[in-house]
Design a protein around this motif. Structure first.
Motif, PDB file in Angstrom:
ATOM      1  N   PRO A 141       0.829  -1.203   0.000  1.00  0.00           N
ATOM      2  CA  PRO A 141       0.000   0.000   0.000  1.00  0.00           C
ATOM      3  C   PRO A 141       0.870   1.261   0.000  1.00  0.00           C
ATOM      4  CG  PRO A 141      -0.764  -1.577   1.637  1.00  0.00           C
ATOM      5  CD  PRO A 141       0.575  -2.058   1.172  1.00  0.00           C
ATOM      6  N   ALA A 142       0.450   2.253  -0.773  1.00  0.00           N
ATOM      7  CA  ALA A 142       1.228   3.494  -0.870  1.00  0.00           C
ATOM      8  C   ALA A 142       0.306   4.668  -1.123  1.00  0.00           C
ATOM      9  CB  ALA A 142       2.260   3.379  -1.987  1.00  0.00           C
ATOM     10  N   ASP A 143       0.768   5.843  -0.720  1.00  0.00           N
ATOM     11  CA  ASP A 143       0.000   7.074  -0.929  1.00  0.00           C
ATOM     12  C   ASP A 143       0.458   7.813  -2.183  1.00  0.00           C
ATOM     13  OD1 ASP A 143      -1.423   6.913   1.685  1.00  0.00           O
ATOM     14  OD2 ASP A 143       0.616   7.125   2.458  1.00  0.00           O
ATOM     15  N   ILE A 144       1.737   7.682  -2.521  1.00  0.00           N
ATOM     16  CA  ILE A 144       2.315   8.277  -3.730  1.00  0.00           C
ATOM     17  C   ILE A 144       3.076   7.182  -4.456  1.00  0.00           C
ATOM     18  CG2 ILE A 144       4.018   9.915  -4.659  1.00  0.00           C
ATOM     19  CD1 ILE A 144       3.459  11.722  -2.285  1.00  0.00           C
ATOM     20  N   MET A 172       5.953   6.729  -7.480  1.00  0.00           N
ATOM     21  CA  MET A 172       6.911   7.331  -8.404  1.00  0.00           C
ATOM     22  C   MET A 172       7.204   6.310  -9.495  1.00  0.00           C
ATOM     23  SD  MET A 172       9.642   9.025  -5.732  1.00  0.00           S
ATOM     24  CE  MET A 172      10.517   9.948  -7.015  1.00  0.00           C
ATOM     25  N   MET A 173       7.013   6.704 -10.768  1.00  0.00           N
ATOM     26  CA  MET A 173       7.162   5.761 -11.867  1.00  0.00           C
ATOM     27  C   MET A 173       8.327   6.120 -12.796  1.00  0.00           C
ATOM     28  SD  MET A 173       4.995   3.293 -11.588  1.00  0.00           S
ATOM     29  CE  MET A 173       4.886   2.610 -13.240  1.00  0.00           C
ATOM     30  N   ASP A 174       9.075   5.099 -13.151  1.00  0.00           N
ATOM     31  CA  ASP A 174      10.214   5.163 -14.063  1.00  0.00           C
ATOM     32  C   ASP A 174       9.852   5.929 -15.337  1.00  0.00           C
ATOM     33  OD1 ASP A 174      12.348   4.566 -15.777  1.00  0.00           O
ATOM     34  OD2 ASP A 174      12.432   2.459 -15.206  1.00  0.00           O
ATOM     35  N   ASP A 175      10.602   7.023 -15.619  1.00  0.00           N
ATOM     36  CA  ASP A 175      10.277   7.842 -16.789  1.00  0.00           C
ATOM     37  C   ASP A 175      11.089   7.479 -18.031  1.00  0.00           C
ATOM     38  OD1 ASP A 175      12.818   8.840 -16.288  1.00  0.00           O
ATOM     39  OD2 ASP A 175      12.204  10.940 -16.113  1.00  0.00           O
ATOM     40  N   GLY A 210      -4.815  10.269  -8.148  1.00  0.00           N
ATOM     41  CA  GLY A 210      -3.972  11.111  -8.998  1.00  0.00           C
ATOM     42  C   GLY A 210      -2.629  11.439  -8.367  1.00  0.00           C
ATOM     43  N   GLN A 211      -2.171  10.566  -7.475  1.00  0.00           N
ATOM     44  CA  GLN A 211      -0.917  10.807  -6.772  1.00  0.00           C
ATOM     45  C   GLN A 211       0.198   9.912  -7.330  1.00  0.00           C
ATOM     46  OE1 GLN A 211      -2.917  12.459  -2.606  1.00  0.00           O
ATOM     47  NE2 GLN A 211      -1.852  10.510  -2.542  1.00  0.00           N
ATOM     48  N   VAL A 212       0.393  10.051  -8.646  1.00  0.00           N
ATOM     49  CA  VAL A 212       1.446   9.336  -9.369  1.00  0.00           C
ATOM     50  C   VAL A 212       2.343  10.371 -10.037  1.00  0.00           C
ATOM     51  CG1 VAL A 212       1.975   7.687 -11.207  1.00  0.00           C
ATOM     52  CG2 VAL A 212      -0.068   7.354  -9.791  1.00  0.00           C
ATOM     53  N   ILE A 213       3.646  10.272  -9.800  1.00  0.00           N
ATOM     54  CA  ILE A 213       4.600  11.221 -10.371  1.00  0.00           C
ATOM     55  C   ILE A 213       5.732  10.469 -11.053  1.00  0.00           C
ATOM     56  CG2 ILE A 213       4.060  12.976  -8.635  1.00  0.00           C
ATOM     57  CD1 ILE A 213       6.749  12.297  -7.292  1.00  0.00           C
ATOM     58  N   ALA A 214       6.518  11.192 -11.831  1.00  0.00           N
ATOM     59  CA  ALA A 214       7.634  10.587 -12.553  1.00  0.00           C
ATOM     60  C   ALA A 214       8.869  10.487 -11.665  1.00  0.00           C
ATOM     61  CB  ALA A 214       7.958  11.411 -13.799  1.00  0.00           C
ATOM     62  N   ARG A 215       9.691   9.494 -11.990  1.00  0.00           N
ATOM     63  CA  ARG A 215      10.982   9.336 -11.340  1.00  0.00           C
ATOM     64  C   ARG A 215      12.036   9.056 -12.409  1.00  0.00           C
ATOM     65  NH1 ARG A 215      13.969   4.004  -9.450  1.00  0.00           N
ATOM     66  NH2 ARG A 215      15.834   4.976  -8.559  1.00  0.00           N
ATOM     67  N   SER A 216      13.220   9.616 -12.251  1.00  0.00           N
ATOM     68  CA  SER A 216      14.322   9.386 -13.187  1.00  0.00           C
ATOM     69  C   SER A 216      15.351   8.466 -12.535  1.00  0.00           C
ATOM     70  CB  SER A 216      14.975  10.717 -13.582  1.00  0.00           C
ATOM     71  OG  SER A 216      14.058  11.566 -14.235  1.00  0.00           O
ATOM     72  N   PRO A 217      15.279   7.151 -12.806  1.00  0.00           N
ATOM     73  CA  PRO A 217      16.213   6.220 -12.176  1.00  0.00           C
ATOM     74  C   PRO A 217      17.666   6.444 -12.581  1.00  0.00           C
ATOM     75  CG  PRO A 217      14.302   5.067 -13.052  1.00  0.00           C
ATOM     76  CD  PRO A 217      14.275   6.456 -13.610  1.00  0.00           C
ATOM     77  N   GLU A 239       6.691  18.742  -4.065  1.00  0.00           N
ATOM     78  CA  GLU A 239       5.336  19.222  -4.365  1.00  0.00           C
ATOM     79  C   GLU A 239       4.308  18.112  -4.167  1.00  0.00           C
ATOM     80  OE1 GLU A 239       2.813  21.298  -8.034  1.00  0.00           O
ATOM     81  OE2 GLU A 239       4.973  20.931  -8.232  1.00  0.00           O
ATOM     82  N   ALA A 240       4.664  16.895  -4.583  1.00  0.00           N
ATOM     83  CA  ALA A 240       3.751  15.770  -4.416  1.00  0.00           C
ATOM     84  C   ALA A 240       3.473  15.503  -2.938  1.00  0.00           C
ATOM     85  CB  ALA A 240       4.329  14.520  -5.079  1.00  0.00           C
ATOM     86  N   LEU A 241       4.518  15.575  -2.111  1.00  0.00           N
ATOM     87  CA  LEU A 241       4.339  15.384  -0.676  1.00  0.00           C
ATOM     88  C   LEU A 241       3.491  16.496  -0.066  1.00  0.00           C
ATOM     89  CD1 LEU A 241       7.890  14.192   0.419  1.00  0.00           C
ATOM     90  CD2 LEU A 241       5.782  12.889   0.616  1.00  0.00           C
ATOM     91  N   GLU A 242       3.749  17.707  -0.493  1.00  0.00           N
ATOM     92  CA  GLU A 242       3.016  18.865   0.057  1.00  0.00           C
ATOM     93  C   GLU A 242       1.518  18.743  -0.232  1.00  0.00           C
ATOM     94  OE1 GLU A 242       6.810  21.912  -0.592  1.00  0.00           O
ATOM     95  OE2 GLU A 242       5.121  21.905  -1.974  1.00  0.00           O
ATOM     96  N   LYS A 243       1.172  18.192  -1.400  1.00  0.00           N
ATOM     97  CA  LYS A 243      -0.234  18.109  -1.818  1.00  0.00           C
ATOM     98  C   LYS A 243      -0.886  16.775  -1.422  1.00  0.00           C
ATOM     99  CE  LYS A 243       0.296  21.087  -5.887  1.00  0.00           C
ATOM    100  NZ  LYS A 243       0.166  21.143  -7.376  1.00  0.00           N
TER     101      LYS A 243
END
Length: 348
Positions: free
Chosen positions: A282-285, A287-290, A314-321, A339-343
């Motif tokens: 389970p996760a709240d955010i 981060m997905m491989d870009d 809608g709490q999915v963001i990009a990550r640069s591995p 920003e994702a954490l703040e929101k």
């Protein structure tokens, strides 16, 4: 993702890859710009007078009788050097997408101005490489054996005969360390490290680190999962070994951590899950491989993915591995997560 690529990543201990320093020590001291030669376009020119020497993160010292002019580099390294004013002659690694555009790992480079020696895993045109009369080859290192990233095993001896190699390690350390090493490398190659663009980027990196640290402290209960998608499997990364995640964790971000036993098949980097079990952690955010090798969130059609609370929220963001190791390119990595954490709201 092809089976061949998956096999190679597993063998090299990496699919979703991506020193402990306080914020005040995150920035290396600015070097002087004596002897730097910049062209009319503002980009540093190699091949200057005087000898050149650089000891890389493998402990290998490369010595030349002049500053390298004909540089060939892994695409992400070339993109970092470009940000510091150094133009390479050739690149290898993900550079051009199937649509003909610059790959995310190419950063701001004009890819029409470099010779692409190979665009995918296992590709490296030795004939084109030799024609460039390379002075040095530069890549990152993702293991403790000193393997130069994206240099094919089957041709590495021939490649090494044409020019010495330099490796910048991104293995099992925090992001600040390879950033400092790339800074030193660019400086040695003739970059003006006192340029406003360069020093401003370092300041923005420090500010972004402070922002992420504050956001993590304010939302300690928010759990972040790091993933990468292929047709058949979903990969969950742990924070150990990856430069970006180790740094984010040091700043206080609360990550999902697969047990070491579950990461065994991924060489200690990641756990492989079937799409039926994508809800294991389970996760709240998320981060997905870009990278272009991974399926991007908009292209994931699995019903189990769409049902995840973080996806629905809608709490999915990009990550640069494989971060481009310039301060300028690493700022968005920090600000995006902050920003994702703040929101974010807890959705587990």
């Amino acid at each position: 993702m092809s089976q061949a690529r998956s096999t190679n990543f597993s063998r090299r201990g990496l699919l979703a890859a991506g020193g402990a320093l306080g914020l005040g020590a995150a920035l290396a001291a600015c070097g002087d710009d004596k002897g730097k030669d910049a062209g009319s376009d503002g980009r540093a020119k190699g091949g200057g007078s005087g000898s050149w020497s650089f000891t890389d993160d493998r402990g290998t010292t490369v010595k030349l009788d002049r500053v390298p002019a004909n540089i060939v580099a892994f695409t992400g390294v070339a993109a970092a050097l470009y940000d510091y004013g150094i133009q390479v002659k050739g690149v290898f690694g993900p550079t051009r997408t199937t649509a003909g555009k610059a790959d995310v790992q190419a950063g701001d480079m004009d890819i029409s101005k470099v010779t692409i020696l190979g665009n995918t895993w296992g590709q490296f045109n030795i004939e084109k490489y030799a024609a460039l009369a390379p002075d040095v080859l530069i890549s990152t290192v993702f293991d403790d054996a000193g393997t130069l990233w994206y240099v094919p095993d089957e041709s590495k001896k021939k490649i090494a005969q044409l020019a010495p190699g330099v490796g910048v390690s991104v293995y099992d350390r925090q992001l600040t360390q390879p950033l400092q090493r790339m800074w030193k490398l660019a400086e040695s190659l003739g970059a003006n490290m006192k340029a406003a663009k360069v020093t401003d980027a370092k300041k923005r990196f420090e500010d972004a680190s402070a922002r992420l640290h504050a956001a993590a402290r304010a939302k300690p209960g928010i759990k972040v999962l790091v993933g990468s998608a292929s047709d058949q499997l979903f990969y969950v990364s742990g924070t150990n070994l990856s430069v970006d995640l180790e740094y984010f964790k040091a700043l206080g971000v609360n990550f999902v951590e697969p047990p070491e036993s579950a990461k065994k098949q991924g060489g200690g980097w990641y756990e492989s899950l079937s799409w039926e079990n994508v809800d294991k952690y389970p996760a709240d955010i998320i981060m997905m491989d870009d990278r272009s090798s991974a399926i991007q969130p908009a292209g994931i059609t699995k019903a189990t993915w769409r049902k995840l609370p973080a996806v629905k929220a809608g709490q999915v963001i990009a990550r640069s591995p494989e971060p481009i190791l310039s301060y300028d390119k690493c700022v968005p990595l920090l600000t995006g997560l902050a920003e994702a954490l703040e929101k974010a709201r807890k959705v587990r």
